[in-house]
Design an enzyme around this catalytic site. Structure first.
Site, mmCIF file in Angstrom:
data_model
loop_
_atom_site.group_PDB
_atom_site.id
_atom_site.type_symbol
_atom_site.label_atom_id
_atom_site.label_comp_id
_atom_site.label_asym_id
_atom_site.label_seq_id
_atom_site.Cartn_x
_atom_site.Cartn_y
_atom_site.Cartn_z
ATOM 1 C CB SER A 1 54.088 37.821 37.410
ATOM 2 O OG SER A 1 53.592 38.946 38.113
ATOM 3 N N GLY B 1 50.322 33.330 30.330
ATOM 4 C CA GLY B 1 49.524 32.693 31.387
ATOM 5 C C GLY B 1 48.038 32.997 31.184
ATOM 6 C CG HIS B 2 46.604 37.005 31.681
ATOM 7 N ND1 HIS B 2 47.761 37.749 31.693
ATOM 8 C CD2 HIS B 2 46.011 37.210 32.883
ATOM 9 C CE1 HIS B 2 47.863 38.389 32.850
ATOM 10 N NE2 HIS B 2 46.825 38.075 33.592
ATOM 11 N N GLY C 1 44.814 30.592 37.074
ATOM 12 C CA GLY C 1 46.170 30.043 36.981
ATOM 13 C C GLY C 1 46.674 29.618 38.352
ATOM 14 C CG ASP D 1 47.845 34.514 41.445
ATOM 15 O OD1 ASP D 1 48.655 35.165 42.109
ATOM 16 O OD2 ASP D 1 47.600 34.769 40.247
HETATM 17 O O1 PAF Z 1 44.306 36.828 39.550
HETATM 18 C C1 PAF Z 1 43.930 37.979 39.260
HETATM 19 O O2 PAF Z 1 44.333 38.569 38.270
HETATM 20 C C2 PAF Z 1 42.938 38.683 40.175
HETATM 21 O O3 PAF Z 1 43.182 38.401 41.507
HETATM 22 C C3 PAF Z 1 41.470 38.400 39.806
HETATM 23 C C4 PAF Z 1 41.120 36.932 39.988
HETATM 24 C C5 PAF Z 1 41.205 38.797 38.369
HETATM 25 C C6 PAF Z 1 40.538 39.209 40.702
HETATM 26 O O4 PAF Z 1 40.748 40.572 40.546
#
Ligand code: PAF
Length: 283
Positions: free
Chosen positions: A185, A36-37, A147, A150
């Protein structure tokens, strides 16, 4: 790829890029990277001259009894993965610099922050909005990538950007899933094998709800009930909330006449998981 730890250095690098006429794509993260990242980083790579990724486990978005201390971390692996996805600058600040001891300011996005996850995690979105606003100021992005797993976070951030007249485009990307549908996740790493099997019920119940809506069920309560019934069959699952809401306001919908977002938070054992699905409805 350069790893930067100080706020002064990331600001210098961002300013230099802007002076050179480069576009900056920014991906805020809390690390322990998964696909995802990486999908966000690759999108940022394809659309910008400079890709900045932040890795910061933000303490202010965790409640007192939440998992801040045991949140999964693996900096060396994250450095390798960020580099492989085409990141130019990996910003890994220290908490003391983001939140100095005399820090007094917070960003509050009212109403939207109080629903869904905000109701069960008071202060969570205040922490998110505050750190994202700080990171935007430090990294000066043209575009920032989030993403849709969230979903509420993306709604809150878009509202903050509009309300504070921030000059950044928010780009959202689809949730990346395991082959059986579980949304990726970092917290999936907490699940035991049995819990991992149980966790499939989130996506399955979202799909069930989507089917029912497409078959013509239009009552929000009925859809919420179908989901509760499906998840209720799992002995390791405990529902935090089930929501069928308007995709922009996040207000609960009683009669479904247009698009809705179905959102869930479910504890599987001790691990709280979230998932959502936007259902397009033509009335
Ligand atoms: O989605 C996340 O990983 C966190 O909520 C974020 C946007 C990096 C803020 O800490």
């Amino acid at each position: 790829m350069r790893v930067i730890e100080s706020v002064a250095d990331i600001k210098l690098a961002a300013r230099a890029a802007r002076c050179d006429g480069k576009t900056i794509g920014f991906v805020p993260t809390m690390g322990f990277f998964h696909e995802g990242h990486l999908s966000l980083m690759r999108a940022a790579r394809s659309e910008n001259d400079l890709v900045v990724v932040s890795l910061f486990v933000n303490p202010t978005q965790f409640g007192p009894n939440e998992d801040l201390d045991r949140y999964p971390r693996d900096r060396n692996r994250d450095v390798e993965l960020a580099m492989g996805a085409g990141t130019d600058l990996l910003f890994v600040p220290r908490a003391e610099e983001i939140y100095p001891s005399d820090d007094c300011s917070r960003v509050v996005v009212r109403r939207l922050s109080e629903k869904l996850c905000g109701a069960s995690r008071p202060g969570h979105f205040e922490g998110v909005a505050t750190v994202v606003a700080k990171l935007f100021n430090m990294t000066q992005p043209h575009r920032a990538y989030f993403g849709l797993k969230d979903y509420q976070q993306t709604v809150v951030i878009r509202r903050m950007v509009a309300d504070l007249h921030l000059d950044v485009d928010i780009v959202t990307l689809p949730t990346v899933r395991e082959s059986d549908g579980l949304a990726l996740s970092s917290r999936n790493s907490y699940l035991s094998p049995e819990e991992r099997r149980t966790a499939r019920c989130l996506k399955e119940s979202l799909e069930l709800a989507e089917r029912r809506i497409h078959e013509g069920d239009r009552l929000g309560d009925q859809i919420r009930g179908n989901i509760r019934e499906r998840i209720g069959r799992e002995k390791l699952a405990r529902i935090d909330y089930v929501s069928v809401s308007d995709p922009q306001t996040l207000d609960e919908v009683s009669q479904i006449t247009g698009d809705v977002v179905i959102s869930l938070a479910v504890c599987i054992g001790e691990t709280r998981l979230i998932d959502n699905l936007v259902v397009n409805v033509t009335s």
